[in-house]
Design an enzyme around this catalytic site. Structure first.
Site, PDB file in Angstrom:
ATOM      1  N   HIS A  23       0.792  -0.948  -0.003  1.00  0.00           N
ATOM      2  CA  HIS A  23       0.153   0.040  -0.053  1.00  0.00           C
ATOM      3  C   HIS A  23       0.718   1.167  -0.142  1.00  0.00           C
ATOM      4  O   HIS A  23       0.380   2.556  -0.084  1.00  0.00           O
ATOM      5  CB  HIS A  23      -0.957   0.046   1.068  1.00  0.00           C
ATOM      6  CG  HIS A  23      -2.378   0.543   0.981  1.00  0.00           C
ATOM      7  ND1 HIS A  23      -2.756   0.251  -0.503  1.00  0.00           N
ATOM      8  CD2 HIS A  23      -3.316   0.670   1.702  1.00  0.00           C
ATOM      9  CE1 HIS A  23      -3.956   0.696  -0.094  1.00  0.00           C
ATOM     10  NE2 HIS A  23      -4.412   1.076   1.205  1.00  0.00           N
ATOM     11  N   ASN A  70      -6.863   6.316   4.235  1.00  0.00           N
ATOM     12  CA  ASN A  70      -8.159   6.700   4.114  1.00  0.00           C
ATOM     13  C   ASN A  70      -8.537   8.094   4.390  1.00  0.00           C
ATOM     14  O   ASN A  70      -9.585   8.489   3.777  1.00  0.00           O
ATOM     15  CB  ASN A  70      -8.888   5.777   5.007  1.00  0.00           C
ATOM     16  CG  ASN A  70      -9.028   4.299   4.920  1.00  0.00           C
ATOM     17  OD1 ASN A  70      -8.364   3.917   3.910  1.00  0.00           O
ATOM     18  ND2 ASN A  70      -9.867   3.625   5.846  1.00  0.00           N
ATOM     19  N   ASP A  95      -0.773   2.785  -5.284  1.00  0.00           N
ATOM     20  CA  ASP A  95      -0.878   1.230  -5.643  1.00  0.00           C
ATOM     21  C   ASP A  95      -2.333   0.972  -6.328  1.00  0.00           C
ATOM     22  O   ASP A  95      -3.139   1.619  -5.776  1.00  0.00           O
ATOM     23  CB  ASP A  95      -0.541   0.509  -4.332  1.00  0.00           C
ATOM     24  CG  ASP A  95      -1.720   0.525  -3.333  1.00  0.00           C
ATOM     25  OD1 ASP A  95      -2.686  -0.032  -3.302  1.00  0.00           O
ATOM     26  OD2 ASP A  95      -1.569   1.886  -2.697  1.00  0.00           O
ATOM     27  N   ASN A 116      -9.060   3.477  -1.424  1.00  0.00           N
ATOM     28  CA  ASN A 116      -9.739   4.382  -0.443  1.00  0.00           C
ATOM     29  C   ASN A 116      -8.999   5.490  -0.488  1.00  0.00           C
ATOM     30  O   ASN A 116      -9.481   6.622  -0.011  1.00  0.00           O
ATOM     31  CB  ASN A 116      -9.621   3.484   0.959  1.00  0.00           C
ATOM     32  CG  ASN A 116     -10.650   2.451   1.271  1.00  0.00           C
ATOM     33  OD1 ASN A 116     -11.580   2.379   0.399  1.00  0.00           O
ATOM     34  ND2 ASN A 116     -10.436   1.443   1.748  1.00  0.00           N
TER      35      ASN A 116
END
Length: 202
Positions: A23, A70, A95, A116
């Site tokens: 991530h 997020n 990513d 997200n």
């Protein structure tokens, strides 16, 4: 006069726990780009680690939001507001679970897909009309998606990812210096494969 140029945002999660996980492709690419351009990304502003410098003849702002993935859009909104930049001058690196491991996809604009961090950005700035560089982390996975994206890489995948990060950094520099169309033609994995196939036919 305020700094005027493309803010370049790499998405990821802060902290050593997440440093080399799937991530954090955006953070890792910003690190490579910063080294390439001789920029220190160390100043905390707008809820991000930032650094300013030159890319060719253009001024750039490199940033790694420190909000956790997020809430990335909160940092991006503050940056665009402070520098009075339009969304289309933003470049975001992140990513993408939906494309193969180690591949690149460069686009002028688009939706957030399943990401997200991108959902947060598009929600906060009210637009998806900005260039993005996606690094593929898709592959065989078992169990929960959230666990997969914060996991590390196998030796085989690590080689692919390291190459992709280097190409992503070069692609971002190409966007800044030559424009999005040039970068898409040169660095999109499919475009490069098609170009190579065409050359081999000659």
């Amino acid at each position: 006069m305020l700094f005027r140029s493309n803010p370049i945002l790499g998405l990821g999660n802060p902290g050593k726990k997440y440093e080399n996980t799937k991530h954090n492709m955006g953070f890792l690419t910003i690190d490579v780009l910063a080294e390439k351009l001789g920029i220190r990304v160390s100043r905390i502003r707008h809820r991000a680690l930032t650094g300013e410098g030159m890319c060719g003849r253009e001024k750039v702002l490199l940033a790694k939001p420190q909000t956790y993935m997020n809430l990335s859009g909160e940092s991006v909104r503050e940056i665009l507001s402070f520098y009075k930049e339009d969304p289309e001058h933003l470049i975001v690196i992140y990513d993408d679970i939906d494309i193969p491991m180690g591949t690149l996809r460069i686009r002028k604009k688009g939706s957030a897909g399943t990401h997200n961090g991108m959902r947060s950005i598009i929600y906060q700035i009210g637009s998806g009309d900005f260039p993005r560089v996606r690094i593929g982390i898709g592959g065989e996975r078992r169990g929960d998606l959230a666990d997969y994206v914060i996991s590390g890489f196998s030796a085989e995948d690590r080689e692919k990812i390291e190459s992709a990060i280097l190409r992503a950094a070069d692609a971002v520099a190409c966007i800044v210096e030559k424009g999005i169309e040039a970068a898409m033609g040169e660095y999109n994995t499919k475009a490069k494969a098609a170009k190579k196939a065409e050359e081999e036919k000659r």
